[in-house]
Design an enzyme around this catalytic site. Sequence first.
Site, mmCIF file in Angstrom:
data_model
loop_
_atom_site.group_PDB
_atom_site.id
_atom_site.type_symbol
_atom_site.label_atom_id
_atom_site.label_comp_id
_atom_site.label_asym_id
_atom_site.label_seq_id
_atom_site.Cartn_x
_atom_site.Cartn_y
_atom_site.Cartn_z
ATOM 1 N N CYS A 274 0.799 -1.231 0.000
ATOM 2 C CA CYS A 274 0.000 0.000 0.000
ATOM 3 C C CYS A 274 0.827 1.274 0.000
ATOM 4 C CB CYS A 274 -0.996 -0.011 1.155
ATOM 5 S SG CYS A 274 -0.264 0.057 2.815
ATOM 6 N N HIS A 332 -2.878 1.560 6.848
ATOM 7 C CA HIS A 332 -3.109 1.513 5.412
ATOM 8 C C HIS A 332 -2.807 2.904 4.868
ATOM 9 C CE1 HIS A 332 -4.433 0.419 1.521
ATOM 10 N NE2 HIS A 332 -5.533 1.142 1.536
ATOM 11 N N ASP A 355 -7.161 5.868 -3.666
ATOM 12 C CA ASP A 355 -6.418 4.712 -3.160
ATOM 13 C C ASP A 355 -6.061 3.787 -4.319
ATOM 14 O OD1 ASP A 355 -5.319 2.603 -1.819
ATOM 15 O OD2 ASP A 355 -6.973 2.336 -0.413
ATOM 16 N N ASN A 395 -14.288 3.855 10.148
ATOM 17 C CA ASN A 395 -15.395 3.900 11.117
ATOM 18 C C ASN A 395 -15.949 2.549 11.569
ATOM 19 O OD1 ASN A 395 -16.191 6.765 11.664
ATOM 20 N ND2 ASN A 395 -16.173 6.821 9.425
ATOM 21 N N ASP A 397 -16.824 -0.947 13.459
ATOM 22 C CA ASP A 397 -16.706 -1.443 14.833
ATOM 23 C C ASP A 397 -15.968 -2.774 14.832
ATOM 24 O OD1 ASP A 397 -18.180 0.725 15.643
ATOM 25 O OD2 ASP A 397 -20.054 -0.383 15.907
#
Length: 684
Positions: A274, A332, A355, A395, A397
């Site tokens: 990356c 990342h 990306d 974001n 969980d």
Amino acid sequence: MEDLRIKYVDLEQSENLESHRTNGFRNTKSLVVRRGAPFKVSVQLEGRPFSPKIDTLRVKVMLGNLYAVMPVTFSKSSSKSSWNAYIDPEEWNPLKPSIYICSPASASVGSYRFQLCVLTQDGQKSSAYGNFILLCNPWCSEDTVYIPFEDQREEYIQSDSGLLFMGSGTNIVARPWSFDQYEPGVLEACLNLLQVSPQQKKNRKMDYLNRNNPVYLSRVVSAMINSEDDRGVLKGNWTGDFKQGVSPSMWTGSGDILRKWNQSGNSPVKYGQCWVFAAVMCTVMRVLGIPCRVITNFNSAHDTNGNLVIEEYYSATGQKLNRTKDSIWNFHVWVECWMTRRDLESGMDGWQVLDPTPQQRSGGVYCCGPAPVKAIKNKRVDLFYDVPFVYASVNADIHTIILGQGQVLGFSKDTERVGSLICTKAVGFPRLQKITGDYKYIKSPTSTLSSRSSSSSGDSTLRRAGSSQGVLVFLTLDKSPIVGEPVSFSVKIMNKQNVAKMLKVHLNAQAKEYNHSPSDTFWENHGVLQLAPMEVKVVRQKIPLAQYEDVVGDNLINLAVVVEDMASQERVLSSEEFNIASPQLIIQVADEKSIMQHSEQTALVTFINPYSYPVSGVLTVAGAGLLQGKVQFRMPPLPPGGRVDQPIAFMPNMVGKKMLQASLWLTNMNATIRGFKMVSVNSV
């Protein structure tokens, strides 16, 4: 009447490069200029002087099969919306007129040809040809990539070096990177990348027309950096087997990669991960004139099923298990580009996420973005491009599940760890700038038991509490781990109830790559602990150097504790993933305040062996604008605690802030030690 002919055309290279801020491209064959601003060409005529009453000058500019023709007028044009050419009456010279050619601020980026004609009243025609490369112009307020601050234009367009942030949120590694945009062959490779794209092959005319738009350009480049769908630059590899190419961790700059790709006839360069994909894309965007910066998202979610939940599984003794396609990457890396979004509603201008790492398809192609950062923050998942994917990255969980004999023995939820720190290099300084608040609304800590990342450097630690009805557990690193020292940590266990407890405590450490589940356990410890009612105990532990030095290298460590209440069978887990900081090479430059262009200087690179055994390796030193190519030295075996000092001679050929960087590849332990030094080069 005597013939009127063009003898030659002078592209006024020095003056144009200075006024268009393209001085770094001085050694390119073609003149490099920016759109929306005039550039000057001087025409040497012969035969007789030019007479505006009976003679005409005309300019034709061509990009592929597109062209524009314009007469040369005798009044300065202020139009930024169409091609025009003029002669400044104050500079009028009938034998050597100076013509200013001005492109619109929305002109397409690319390599242009131009034809200059002089036409006489009796129909005679004389022509001359030339070439120029046209880039976006962040200095021009009418350009969609205009960025209003000079220090940001210097950082995000002109700077040819930077830092990539890696490691973990508690122990960040700043890796030097050379963007190399002014190095030989790099500009040509970046322009060729547009020429070999599928869009150019499919419809040349539409591709040339669309190249006026940074949204379009950025999507083309995002797809072309990886080689999944096209003749892209880099082949990704996360297997750990790099024998067919170069390990991603060995690259130090974009120039080698782009030149290798261009010289090979556009065969993908092996290999990238990356940060390599992102850094090479940053180079291409800066070359094209689009402001760009490299971004790191620590604890980045890869949510394969789109439910904004990542499941992590552990055994009853704290070993992390590979049971799901979802994953959390310790870090990342992507890029942001600055542009106006005329294709979206108002309020979406500014930084856009792109990306180039091939993870999922966008519009059928492996690319991602441009996704407005403001849209990500406000969960505008209805907007393109790829806002939902990036939103999940910062974001999601985390649900942590403890398994034993097919049964769920414990469960906890963490809403804070993903996207805990998002950062980039600060403008003008070699340090980190936090931008987490640009991507998400940051909650203020409500209690001391918050599981949020507190900071990123020094002795700061990340606390993540595991809790059940009866027991609360904290796992805390005592300080940021450094190679050569034991990893010291503390386990704090609190009895929340008014009854005594007998507890089993299981500690487990596994090596892991930043994007994979961990491998086998390399260190463990098991014991029994008694707690009186409401008692708190702290267990201090150390993982000795001899236990971890053979497994770490560029890897990280997953450390977990499972506390088992022997009476209730309740289990509580707390975990931490961290890297062990490598030693750094120290670079010193003699008399660094008086470094002059074209004057030889000396640097000293120092390495002290922190390991418990001898090491040997290869030292490589590079510096865009400072060194021609790279210099290498073989380091003989160095005993534990041994020191080596290597002098390096260099001669700067560019003015400004430059990066001298060194990397030491330790051949007997598959690890790389790095260091860098920023130097300011003054003009003679």
